[in-house]
Design a protein around this motif. Structure first.
Motif, PDB file in Angstrom:
ATOM      1  N   ASP A   1     -13.625 -14.468   8.028  1.00  0.00           N
ATOM      2  CA  ASP A   1     -13.554 -13.919   7.280  1.00  0.00           C
ATOM      3  C   ASP A   1     -14.682 -14.216   6.607  1.00  0.00           C
ATOM      4  O   ASP A   1     -15.273 -15.121   6.760  1.00  0.00           O
ATOM      5  CB  ASP A   1     -12.311 -13.938   6.079  1.00  0.00           C
ATOM      6  CG  ASP A   1     -12.427 -12.610   5.110  1.00  0.00           C
ATOM      7  OD1 ASP A   1     -12.876 -11.977   5.122  1.00  0.00           O
ATOM      8  OD2 ASP A   1     -11.484 -13.211   4.205  1.00  0.00           O
ATOM      9  N   ASP A   2     -15.877 -13.512   5.396  1.00  0.00           N
ATOM     10  CA  ASP A   2     -16.944 -13.816   5.082  1.00  0.00           C
ATOM     11  C   ASP A   2     -16.670 -15.112   3.292  1.00  0.00           C
ATOM     12  O   ASP A   2     -15.365 -14.994   3.071  1.00  0.00           O
ATOM     13  CB  ASP A   2     -16.989 -12.893   3.981  1.00  0.00           C
ATOM     14  CG  ASP A   2     -17.668 -11.645   5.534  1.00  0.00           C
ATOM     15  OD1 ASP A   2     -18.753 -12.342   6.101  1.00  0.00           O
ATOM     16  OD2 ASP A   2     -17.818 -10.767   5.157  1.00  0.00           O
ATOM     17  N   GLY A   3     -17.599 -15.593   3.459  1.00  0.00           N
ATOM     18  CA  GLY A   3     -17.252 -16.388   2.575  1.00  0.00           C
ATOM     19  C   GLY A   3     -16.804 -18.339   2.774  1.00  0.00           C
ATOM     20  O   GLY A   3     -16.705 -18.446   3.600  1.00  0.00           O
TER      21      GLY A   3
ATOM     22  N   ASP B   1     -25.898 -22.079   8.739  1.00  0.00           N
ATOM     23  CA  ASP B   1     -25.668 -20.746   8.873  1.00  0.00           C
ATOM     24  C   ASP B   1     -23.621 -20.506   8.811  1.00  0.00           C
ATOM     25  O   ASP B   1     -24.064 -19.562   9.137  1.00  0.00           O
ATOM     26  CB  ASP B   1     -26.140 -20.109   9.557  1.00  0.00           C
ATOM     27  CG  ASP B   1     -28.178 -20.190   9.258  1.00  0.00           C
ATOM     28  OD1 ASP B   1     -27.575 -20.433   7.636  1.00  0.00           O
ATOM     29  OD2 ASP B   1     -28.767 -19.649   9.573  1.00  0.00           O
ATOM     30  N   THR B   2     -22.933 -21.372   8.775  1.00  0.00           N
ATOM     31  CA  THR B   2     -21.720 -21.586   8.889  1.00  0.00           C
ATOM     32  C   THR B   2     -20.862 -22.068   7.912  1.00  0.00           C
ATOM     33  O   THR B   2     -21.112 -22.506   7.150  1.00  0.00           O
ATOM     34  CB  THR B   2     -21.127 -22.673  10.218  1.00  0.00           C
ATOM     35  OG1 THR B   2     -21.262 -22.042  11.396  1.00  0.00           O
ATOM     36  CG2 THR B   2     -19.454 -22.057  10.514  1.00  0.00           C
ATOM     37  N   TYR B   3     -19.971 -20.870   7.850  1.00  0.00           N
ATOM     38  CA  TYR B   3     -18.922 -21.775   6.165  1.00  0.00           C
ATOM     39  C   TYR B   3     -17.509 -21.202   6.387  1.00  0.00           C
ATOM     40  O   TYR B   3     -17.006 -20.710   7.450  1.00  0.00           O
ATOM     41  CB  TYR B   3     -19.118 -20.132   5.128  1.00  0.00           C
ATOM     42  CG  TYR B   3     -21.171 -20.208   5.210  1.00  0.00           C
ATOM     43  CD1 TYR B   3     -21.572 -21.297   3.678  1.00  0.00           C
ATOM     44  CD2 TYR B   3     -21.232 -18.851   6.052  1.00  0.00           C
ATOM     45  CE1 TYR B   3     -22.523 -20.987   4.010  1.00  0.00           C
ATOM     46  CE2 TYR B   3     -22.672 -19.190   5.485  1.00  0.00           C
ATOM     47  CZ  TYR B   3     -23.808 -20.074   4.536  1.00  0.00           C
ATOM     48  OH  TYR B   3     -24.977 -20.002   4.405  1.00  0.00           O
ATOM     49  N   ARG B   4     -16.714 -22.442   5.594  1.00  0.00           N
ATOM     50  CA  ARG B   4     -15.239 -22.267   5.826  1.00  0.00           C
ATOM     51  C   ARG B   4     -15.024 -22.538   4.088  1.00  0.00           C
ATOM     52  O   ARG B   4     -16.150 -23.043   3.020  1.00  0.00           O
ATOM     53  CB  ARG B   4     -15.572 -23.039   6.427  1.00  0.00           C
ATOM     54  CG  ARG B   4     -14.527 -24.836   6.491  1.00  0.00           C
ATOM     55  CD  ARG B   4     -15.079 -26.164   6.857  1.00  0.00           C
ATOM     56  NE  ARG B   4     -13.526 -26.038   7.746  1.00  0.00           N
ATOM     57  CZ  ARG B   4     -12.422 -26.470   6.706  1.00  0.00           C
ATOM     58  NH1 ARG B   4     -12.768 -26.957   5.235  1.00  0.00           N
ATOM     59  NH2 ARG B   4     -11.025 -26.786   7.631  1.00  0.00           N
TER      60      ARG B   4
ATOM     61  N   ARG C   1      -9.647 -11.464   9.749  1.00  0.00           N
ATOM     62  CA  ARG C   1      -9.213 -10.501   9.071  1.00  0.00           C
ATOM     63  C   ARG C   1     -10.322  -9.175   9.800  1.00  0.00           C
ATOM     64  O   ARG C   1     -10.785  -9.252  10.415  1.00  0.00           O
ATOM     65  CB  ARG C   1     -10.064 -11.128   7.316  1.00  0.00           C
ATOM     66  CG  ARG C   1      -9.740  -9.062   6.743  1.00  0.00           C
ATOM     67  CD  ARG C   1     -10.016  -8.981   4.932  1.00  0.00           C
ATOM     68  NE  ARG C   1      -9.709 -10.336   4.499  1.00  0.00           N
ATOM     69  CZ  ARG C   1      -9.055  -9.923   3.381  1.00  0.00           C
ATOM     70  NH1 ARG C   1      -8.269 -10.121   3.335  1.00  0.00           N
ATOM     71  NH2 ARG C   1      -8.698 -12.316   2.656  1.00  0.00           N
ATOM     72  N   LEU C   2      -8.768  -8.293   9.881  1.00  0.00           N
ATOM     73  CA  LEU C   2      -9.819  -7.189  10.638  1.00  0.00           C
ATOM     74  C   LEU C   2     -10.908  -6.889  10.166  1.00  0.00           C
ATOM     75  O   LEU C   2     -11.634  -6.258  10.858  1.00  0.00           O
ATOM     76  CB  LEU C   2      -8.363  -6.521  11.196  1.00  0.00           C
ATOM     77  CG  LEU C   2      -8.423  -5.447  11.861  1.00  0.00           C
ATOM     78  CD1 LEU C   2      -9.038  -5.454  13.206  1.00  0.00           C
ATOM     79  CD2 LEU C   2      -7.627  -4.045  11.604  1.00  0.00           C
ATOM     80  N   SER C   3     -10.786  -5.972   8.694  1.00  0.00           N
ATOM     81  CA  SER C   3     -11.736  -5.230   8.377  1.00  0.00           C
ATOM     82  C   SER C   3     -13.137  -6.535   8.281  1.00  0.00           C
ATOM     83  O   SER C   3     -14.567  -5.436   8.792  1.00  0.00           O
ATOM     84  CB  SER C   3     -11.549  -5.446   7.100  1.00  0.00           C
ATOM     85  OG  SER C   3     -11.386  -5.954   6.194  1.00  0.00           O
ATOM     86  N   THR C   4     -13.118  -7.598   8.242  1.00  0.00           N
ATOM     87  CA  THR C   4     -14.062  -8.283   8.522  1.00  0.00           C
ATOM     88  C   THR C   4     -14.976  -8.079   9.769  1.00  0.00           C
ATOM     89  O   THR C   4     -16.054  -7.727  10.508  1.00  0.00           O
ATOM     90  CB  THR C   4     -14.186  -9.307   8.191  1.00  0.00           C
ATOM     91  OG1 THR C   4     -13.253  -9.844   6.596  1.00  0.00           O
ATOM     92  CG2 THR C   4     -15.201 -10.369   8.078  1.00  0.00           C
TER      93      THR C   4
END
Length: 418
Positions: free
Chosen positions: A304-306, A315-318, A372-375
């Motif tokens: 997912d984002d964020g 440029d990788t986030y968790r 997450r599917l939409s992401t």
């Protein structure tokens, strides 16, 4: 979560003036195509005067079932970003529109969610053109579920009711839903022959059967050699490209030490119940080289984002329940996850893998699900297959497993299923 649809209202009255305006709009659309005979490569799908004049309201379109071809008239009010969520400003991309009967509508349950085709995003994308908000438009497409709610896909034409004409989508002579696999080698087109012309669950089932037939199942210890081949650095023999960092590292520097690379399961082993078993536990279409430390940080998180910066992977986030990889591989990750959901349907004693809209499931509820599917759908659109990903798909097919990831070969099939 499915969006609820409002009850269909009475059809909007069509005054003679409105009909004349729509007929004039058709003339403008035709004028955009120029005179003379239209060749196959220039053929477009245009809205006819009768279709324009008889366009349904959004409320009527919401009440229809999936699969109905229709023209619909409404106002651009925002952009769907997740099931049940519509942005009214700060638009993240040009991928989608939310259409409503009222220009000031704010209830997602009264909106039709429109997937904007590639060819029209530069004209009809809200990030590029936020001034489109409030504009009344007529669209031609197919009623399909989108962002888990009532939507419109396979859009073949968009026109502004205020008289401003816009380009239409070039389509194959067989129709706007015809598959676009003409650029693939003949043997690859034949590989997918049984899936042609299908959509939705029917397409997913056909692809499942295709990519599950005559597949070589590798042993877990074979993955080291296989990954040195599938993920080889094309500019540096003997090195491999790590998925999350993008670093080129020595191919023989694999193992368990923090600075080595290991075998990352993009669909986590614990979330599929397959461990390192031959099959899903060794499927090269989702196993990639990854820095040991970064792989440990990703753990079994959803996508997912964020979140905050990961650290070693730029440029990788968790955060506590999700992982966002670098932009260059977001689409790769999405297509690997979607492949797994179609490939593994509960046979051979393995879990039925499903892409979920939820993230952060408790471990007891997580088996077989990943989000997450939409992401992931948005990442797929934002980062289309590149030469490295296509070459990797070919190598897996030709040398190692004998099957392909259909969403690398035919990216349009993602929206045809989800």
């Amino acid at each position: 979560m499915l969006l609820s649809s409002s009850s269909p209202g009475a059809r909007r009255a069509r005054t003679p003036g409105a009909v004349l305006l729509l007929v004039a709009l058709l003339s403008a659309l035709l004028a955009c195509g120029g005179g003379g005979e239209v060749g196959t490569s220039e053929r477009t799908s245009l809205l006819g005067a009768e279709q324009l004049a008889e366009a349904t309201t959004v409320a009527e379109a919401l009440a229809l079932g999936d699969g109905a071809a229709l023209s619909v008239r409404g106002h651009v009010v925002g952009q769907p970003t997740a099931p049940g969520e519509v942005a009214f400003d700060g638009f993240p991309d040009d991928l989608a529109l939310a259409l409503a009967d009222r220009p000031d509508e704010r209830d997602p349950a009264r909106m039709l969610l429109v997937q904007v085709p590639d060819e029209l995003r530069s004209t009809w994308g809200l990030r590029s053109h936020p001034d489109l908000l409030g504009r009344e438009v007529v669209l031609r497409g197919t009623r399909s579920t989108y962002f888990s709610g009532p939507g419109l896909k396979q859009v073949s034409a968009i026109a502004s009711v205020d008289g401003q004409a816009v380009p239409t989508v070039p389509t194959d002579p067989t129709g706007p839903t015809a598959p676009a696999g003409g650029g693939l080698p003949a043997e690859v087109q034949q590989y997918y022959a049984d899936a042609e012309g299908r959509t939705g669950a029917d397409l997913a089932q056909a692809l499942h059967e295709i990519i599950s037939t005559d597949v070589e199942r590798l042993h877990y210890d074979e993955l080291w050699e296989a990954l040195r081949d599938t993920d080889a650095d094309p500019d540096a023999p003997g090195r491999v490209i790590e998925l999350y960092t993008g670093d080129s590292v020595p191919g023989d520097a694999h193992g368990g030490d923090p600075d080595q690379w290991n075998r990352e399961h993009v669909w986590p082993q614990s979330r599929g119940g397959f461990g390192t078993s031959a099959g899903p536990g060794t499927d090269l279409h989702h196993v990639r080289p990854a820095d040991v430390s970064v792989n440990g940080d990703r753990s079994s998180l959803d996508f997912d984002d964020g979140g905050g910066p990961q650290g070693e992977a730029e440029d990788t986030y968790r955060d506590e329940d999700s992982w966002e990889p670098r932009d260059e591989v977001k689409g790769d990750v999405a297509r690997m996850v979607l492949y797994m959901a179609v490939r593994y349907e509960g046979g051979d004693g393995f879990a039925d893998l499903e892409v979920s809209e939820q993230v952060g499931r408790r471990e007891l509820d997580a088996l077989g699900y990943l989000g997450r599917l939409s992401t992931l759908l948005r990442w797929h659109e934002q980062d289309p297959p590149d030469a490295f990903e296509r070459a990797r798909n070919d190598t897996i097919f030709e040398t190692w497993q004998g099957n392909r990831n259909p969403f690398v070969d035919r990216p349009e099939w993602v929206s045809a299923i989800w």
